[in-house]
Design a protein around this motif. Structure first.
Motif, PDB file in Angstrom:
ATOM      1  N   THR A 250       4.324   3.000 -10.634  1.00 26.40           N
ATOM      2  CA  THR A 250       3.134   2.363 -10.977  1.00 26.40           C
ATOM      3  C   THR A 250       2.280   2.744  -9.609  1.00 26.40           C
ATOM      4  N   SER A 251       2.730   2.591  -8.582  1.00 26.40           N
ATOM      5  CA  SER A 251       2.012   2.670  -7.275  1.00 26.40           C
ATOM      6  C   SER A 251       1.565   4.096  -7.259  1.00 26.40           C
TER       7      SER A 251
ATOM      8  N   ARG B 258       0.887  -1.361  -0.056  1.00 25.29           N
ATOM      9  CA  ARG B 258       0.051   0.059   0.056  1.00 25.29           C
ATOM     10  C   ARG B 258       0.914   1.152  -0.214  1.00 25.29           C
ATOM     11  N   GLU B 259       1.952   1.226   0.683  1.00 22.97           N
ATOM     12  CA  GLU B 259       2.891   2.357   0.799  1.00 22.97           C
ATOM     13  C   GLU B 259       3.912   2.390  -0.346  1.00 22.97           C
ATOM     14  N   ALA B 260       3.935   1.527  -1.281  1.00 17.33           N
ATOM     15  CA  ALA B 260       5.013   1.683  -2.323  1.00 17.33           C
ATOM     16  C   ALA B 260       5.298   2.805  -2.831  1.00 17.33           C
TER      17      ALA B 260
ATOM     18  N   ASP C 294       6.670  -5.966  -8.496  1.00 20.41           N
ATOM     19  CA  ASP C 294       8.203  -6.097  -7.870  1.00 20.41           C
ATOM     20  C   ASP C 294       9.099  -5.029  -8.344  1.00 20.41           C
ATOM     21  N   ARG C 295       8.542  -3.752  -8.337  1.00 17.36           N
ATOM     22  CA  ARG C 295       8.981  -2.615  -8.804  1.00 17.36           C
ATOM     23  C   ARG C 295       9.805  -1.603  -7.698  1.00 17.36           C
ATOM     24  N   ALA C 296       8.936  -1.743  -6.384  1.00 15.28           N
ATOM     25  CA  ALA C 296       9.318  -0.921  -5.359  1.00 15.28           C
ATOM     26  C   ALA C 296      10.454  -1.035  -4.583  1.00 15.28           C
ATOM     27  N   ILE C 297      11.213   0.017  -4.525  1.00 17.34           N
ATOM     28  CA  ILE C 297      12.510  -0.249  -3.652  1.00 17.34           C
ATOM     29  C   ILE C 297      12.060   0.593  -1.981  1.00 17.34           C
TER      30      ILE C 297
END
Length: 96
Positions: free
Chosen positions: A39-40, A33-35, A78-81
């Motif tokens: 995209t997010s 939710r916090e990504a 699978d994109r969030a760091i």
């Protein structure tokens, strides 16, 4: 800042052992939710929030340099760091 991190037994949370002995458990749904990836961010603009699938699991956690981790989720995201500083912020919010 972080000694170790791991996925809990049912893959529903990221467990973080901080330098100094404190332990934080961050739910997969909170992390998704916090990504902060593009995209997010777009989903927040279009829908007001990131929609999180029921039963969301963490499928992998990968180091990103010496400053954070990339978390992969069962919904294919699978994109969030997540920089360690951001994980610390989320830990403080989760504890309130």
């Amino acid at each position: 800042m972080i000694d170790t991190y791991s996925i809990d037994e049912d893959a529903r949370a990221l467990c973080i052992d901080w330098t100094g002995g404190e332990r934080t458990i961050l739910k997969a749904s909170l992390l998704r939710r916090e990504a902060r990836d593009a995209t997010s961010l777009r989903e927040r603009i279009d829908h007001g929030q990131v929609r999180v699938a029921d039963g969301l699991c963490i499928t992998g956690v990968f180091p990103v340099g010496s400053y954070g981790v990339n978390v992969h989720f069962s919904d294919g995201h699978d994109r969030a760091i997540y920089p360690f500083v951001f994980l610390r912020e989320l830990s403080e919010v989760e504890c309130q």
